[in-house]
Design an enzyme around this catalytic site. Structure first.
Site, PDB file in Angstrom:
ATOM      1  N   LYS A  79       0.939  -1.524   0.276  1.00  0.00           N
ATOM      2  CA  LYS A  79       0.139  -0.372  -0.258  1.00  0.00           C
ATOM      3  C   LYS A  79       0.787   1.155  -0.100  1.00  0.00           C
ATOM      4  O   LYS A  79       0.798   2.250  -1.217  1.00  0.00           O
ATOM      5  CB  LYS A  79      -1.161  -0.071   0.966  1.00  0.00           C
ATOM      6  CG  LYS A  79      -1.802  -0.878   1.421  1.00  0.00           C
ATOM      7  CD  LYS A  79      -3.192  -0.681   2.533  1.00  0.00           C
ATOM      8  CE  LYS A  79      -2.618  -0.775   4.105  1.00  0.00           C
ATOM      9  NZ  LYS A  79      -1.684  -1.762   4.168  1.00  0.00           N
ATOM     10  N   CYS A 171     -12.508   3.281  17.223  1.00  0.00           N
ATOM     11  CA  CYS A 171     -10.280   2.657  16.535  1.00  0.00           C
ATOM     12  C   CYS A 171      -9.965   2.776  18.253  1.00  0.00           C
ATOM     13  O   CYS A 171      -9.888   1.674  18.673  1.00  0.00           O
ATOM     14  CB  CYS A 171     -10.301   3.348  16.330  1.00  0.00           C
ATOM     15  SG  CYS A 171      -8.559   3.455  15.633  1.00  0.00           S
ATOM     16  N   GLN A 376      -5.013   3.979  12.801  1.00  0.00           N
ATOM     17  CA  GLN A 376      -4.229   5.385  11.807  1.00  0.00           C
ATOM     18  C   GLN A 376      -3.713   5.965  11.721  1.00  0.00           C
ATOM     19  O   GLN A 376      -2.790   5.902  13.145  1.00  0.00           O
ATOM     20  CB  GLN A 376      -5.727   6.481  12.187  1.00  0.00           C
ATOM     21  CG  GLN A 376      -7.038   6.065  12.396  1.00  0.00           C
ATOM     22  CD  GLN A 376      -8.166   6.700  11.943  1.00  0.00           C
ATOM     23  OE1 GLN A 376      -8.222   7.046  10.539  1.00  0.00           O
ATOM     24  NE2 GLN A 376      -8.760   6.816  12.934  1.00  0.00           N
TER      25      GLN A 376
END
Ligand SMILES: Nc1nc2c(c(=O)[nH]1)N[C@H]1C(S)=C(S)[C@@H](COP(=O)(O)OP(=O)(O)OC[C@H]3O[C@@H](n4cnc5c(=O)[nH]c(N)nc54)[C@H](O)[C@@H]3O)O[C@H]1N2
Ligand SMILES: Nc1nc2c(c(=O)[nH]1)N[C@H]1C(S)=C(S)[C@@H](COP(=O)(O)OP(=O)(O)OC[C@H]3O[C@@H](n4cnc5c(=O)[nH]c(N)nc54)[C@H](O)[C@@H]3O)O[C@H]1N2
Ligand code: SF4
Ligand SMILES: [Mo]
Length: 751
Positions: A79, A171, A376
């Site tokens: 990615k 999260c 994140q």
């Protein structure tokens, strides 16, 4: 330039055990001749926070390679290595848009001025008519620190609204509450360096190999280095991560609190605890009540290996083996992520991981540490540290603490009493408030809630009802469908700002290229919007991101999140620094709370460890009983549905979906069904299978595989065509308010 195929990529993969896609600096060699200069940054995606160098030729970004001077030592996963084409994707949003006639009307392209005024006028009106509780900011752990800092300051200090929340609620909120309740302050004590010193890995509720690939490579390398290195993976699914495990513990979803109390039981029963350590540095608490070690021992009687076997489905012998391995193979590092946090008992589950370390003294020592993996890239630096959640203020302060409010009012030069004394709305309450009409206008930044909130059919009512202004980079993001105003934001490396990753490391992403089309840095958008709504310009006297950083950096010296030594110039030079870092000559801190390492522990402190986050300097071992999931399987809905990630897509695939190499690997969502269940239900590979929950139903192509145990099915949530969150309830942890995305009951049948 970027036509690297998956097959080629695998060729540069490290040989050996199940390490997946990784590029080394070798890749860079192929590309480096194309670039005129290399600009330093951080990968746009996960909380691993890999350093990158972006190759620029003329006014274009043309190449990317891992930063050899950052912790990732030049490595990137696929990615990260495929980020450049995302910048130039056709789907990029290049012009501001508004829905002139309100909901139901089409989005039309307009000038910046018109879009900003359209949004500001509505917010001004709502503020005047309904007051500060009727507006909100919904932000992101992917936004730059400077953006989150300014948004938080404008809302809490300018508009007097504490309705500031964001996707870290979905999260990291349970991890935050876990660290705060056990140690008094958020953020881990250890760092990635502990991976290289650990000889035991306790990985629970983390599919590290897919969600933190470069860290997983580091773990696998450590594992390969010696047969004495042991890996325990506790996950109901047999993930790629579990392939390197010496011990894979597959328990019934939602029962791991019993497993961890069971491990503690064995540790105490067999006198593997470190009584001197917990006697000196810990207290024992049952809820808010202080209790004794003897009380704790008694509490653990409910968690004999046999009793744990009955709850979890894990054999008593395996519980004993896990406990022994945790202690006997030490130094031990625990790593966890959403399997632990996204649970109605998420905070308790975090406490129980900390318990294992405190009980055994395996903490604050090289290789021994409880290290929560952040999802994140900037949830830690940008949201947790900045305090951009409904109950937080900057630097680990709390909204409901009068002293903390006063400190921030002084630092922000606000009249006393400016900051509202009550917490704002956490995410679920925010979207409920939007649906009920209590919250009338929301500014959404760098997140895609129409795809990722739980119980979507319910939550999107809020987006249909309230006025929605948002920043985005990609047209096809689901939330755009609900927006009244869309501001095109400059994308990664089109503007500059700081990201702070899992290990308290802050690193600067420098601007490499100009923003595409008419896109503008979100910091400018936020401040321009704020001024038009009526924020006192003195509150945001910033010409650029560096000015914002300067204020925040100096302010940090007044808290234990001290990074005053990280000047912009220093961040430009160095590839990340770990706080505390109080002075410009300080090298950053590898081990928090430890004398000789943490600058906040005085040199003359009587003990080697000082848990200064707590008033009595003692960390807490909590008596946290096992409680099951919110919606277990039952006779009507006999399966458990769990959701999560795949290696090649980022969340809602707005970015990764634009890269053919990534999209081809995972073109759409599917459901994983155990062969035994498939046999009973006459499901074959590729058959369409209905998942029907109490909220909705949806059909997915089947993948028959033994990654899931019988009774469990898994689907990834990246696919915008199959919004799996419509199937989910929105039950959340009562403390962290983080939803239980990992467990709901479902029917499973062939369509
Ligand atoms: N490729 C990729 N990487 C990412 C992301 C991405 O979108 N794509 N997103 C990033 C973000 S924001 C995050 S938060 C992280 C998430 O990273 P992870 O948490 O590692 O990923 P998930 O797939 O959400 O879930 C982890 C595991 O929890 C397990 N699980 C399910 N139920 C239970 C349970 O009851 N107990 C326990 N202990 N485990 C359970 C699942 O089987 C799954 O393997 O990934 C980050 N990295
Ligand atoms: N079923 C299920 N649902 C989940 C989870 C789960 O495990 N299961 N996990 C939850 C978790 S842990 C998380 S973190 C959330 C993530 O949920 P989201 O944050 O909603 O998902 P993303 O796709 O990361 O959204 C980021 C958005 O920002 C846009 N964007 C990208 N770069 C920029 C930029 O530079 N500026 C601006 N302004 N916008 C940009 C992207 O196009 C995208 O639309 O999902 C949660 N939802
Ligand atoms: S591991 Fe995470 S931060 Fe590192 S390159 Fe991959 S996605 Fe980016
Ligand atoms: Mo996340």
């Amino acid at each position: 330039m970027m036509s690297l195929s998956r097959r080629e990529f695998l060729k540069v993969t490290a040989a050996g055990i199940a390490v997946s896609v990784l590029a080394g600096p070798a890749m860079a060699g192929q590309q480096s001749d194309e670039a005129d200069k290399w600009v330093k940054g951080v990968c746009r995606y996960c909380g691993t926070g890999c350093g990158v160098l972006v190759g620029v030729k003329g006014d274009k970004a043309v190449a990317i390679k891992g930063d050899p001077n950052n912790h990732n030592q030049g490595l990137l996963c696929l990615k990260g290595a495929m980020l450049i084409p995302v910048i130039y994707a056709e789907d990029r949003l290049l012009k501001p848009m508004i829905r002139k006639g309100g909901k139901g009307d089409k989005l039309t392209e307009v000038s910046w001025d018109e879009a900003l005024n359209f949004a500001a006028d509505r917010f001004k009106k709502v503020l005047a008519e309904n007051g500060p509780k009727a507006i909100a900011y919904y932000g992101s752990g992917q936004a730059l620190t400077e953006e989150s800092y300014v948004a938080n300051k404008m809302w809490k200090g300018g508009f007097k609204s504490n309705n500031v929340d964001g996707n870290p609620r979905l999260c990291m909120a349970s991890a935050v509450a876990g660290y705060i309740s056990t140690f008094g302050k958020d953020e881990p004590m250890g760092t990635y360096d502990d991976i290289d010193a650990a000889t035991c890995f306790f990985i629970i509720g983390s599919n590290t190999s897919e969600a933190h690939p470069v860290l997983f490579q580091r773990i696998a390398k450590r594992k390969e280095s010696s047969p004495n290195v042991k890996v325990i993976v506790a996950d109901p699914r047999r993930t790629n991560t579990s392939r390197i495990a010496d011990l894979h513990i597959s328990f019934k979803p939602g029962t791991d609190l019993a497993l961890m109390n069971g491990m503690a039981h064995v540790i105490v029963r067999d006198e593997m605890d470190d009584a001197r350590f917990h006697g000196k540095y810990c207290n024992f608490m049952k809820g808010a009540d202080a209790v004794t070690f003897e009380d704790y021992k008694k509490f653990l009687e409910d968690y004999t290996p046999e009793k744990v076997e009955a709850i979890t489905g894990v054999s008593a012998a395996t519980v004993v083996k896990a406990a022994k391995m945790f202690v006997e193979s030490a130094p031990t590092i625990s790593l966890w992520c959403m399997g632990i946090n996204q649970r109605v008992q998420g905070v308790f589950a975090n406490n129980l991981i900390h318990n294992l370390h405190l009980l055994t003294g395996l903490i604050c020592k090289p290789g021994s540490t409880p290290l929560s993996l952040t999802g994140q890239p900037n949830a830690c630096g940008g949201v947790r540290d900045v305090g951009a959640l409904a109950h937080l203020l900057p630097g680990g302060r709390l909204v409901e603490n009068e002293g903390h409010r006063k400190e921030i009012e002084e630092l922000w030069k606000l009249p006393p009493g400016t900051i509202a004394p009550a917490n704002g709305r956490h995410t679920i309450a925010l979207y409920e408030g939007m649906a009920s009409g209590d919250v009338k206008a929301v500014f959404i930044h760098c997140t895609n809630p129409a795809h990722t909130l739980p119980n979507l059919n319910k939550m999107t009512k809020g987006l249909q009802t309230a006025f929605v202004a948002m920043t985005e980079c990609f047209k096809s993001a689901e939330t755009v469908k609900y927006a009244d105003v869309v501001f095109p934001a400059a994308f990664w490396c089109e503007t500059e700002g700081v990201y702070g990753c899992t290990e308290r490391r802050y690193a600067l992403i420098e601007q490499a290229i100009k923003p595409s089309g008419e896109a503008r840095p979100a910091l400018d958008i936020l401040m321009e919007f704020g001024k038009r709504v009526g924020v006192d310009p003195k509150l945001i006297p910033f010409a650029n991101a560096a000015d914002v950083w300067e204020e925040w950096r100096l302010m940090s010296a007044k808290s234990v999140y001290n990074f005053a030594g990280m000047t912009r110039a220093r961040l430009k030079k160095e590839s990340g620094l770990k706080w505390p870092c109080p002075t410009e000559s300080h090298p950053g801190t590898n081990r928090r709370y430890v004398k000789g390492y943490d600058p906040l522990v005085p040199d003359n402190h009587p003990d080697p460890i000082f848990f200064y986050g707590k008033p009595n300097a003692k960390a807490t071992i909590f008596l946290r009983p096992y409680v099951g999931p919110f919606e277990p399987a039952d006779a009507d809905y006999p399966f458990v549905l769990t959701t999560g990630r795949v290696i090649d897509h980022w969340h809602t695939a707005t970015m990764t979906g634009t890269v053919p190499e990534l999209q081809k690997a995972y073109p759409g969502a599917y459901v994983e069904v155990n062969p035994e269940d498939a046999n009973k239900l006459k499901i074959a590979n590729g058959d369409m299978v209905m998942l029907e929950t109490r909220r909705d139903k949806m059909a997915f192509p089947a993948r028959v595989t033994d990654t899931c145990m019988p009774g469990l099915v898994f689907t990834p949530f990246f696919d915008p065509k199959l919004l799996v969150n419509k199937l989910f309830h929105d039950a959340a942890d009562p403390v962290s308010r983080e939803p239980e995305y990992k467990i709901c009951a479902t029917k499973v049948y062939k369509v």
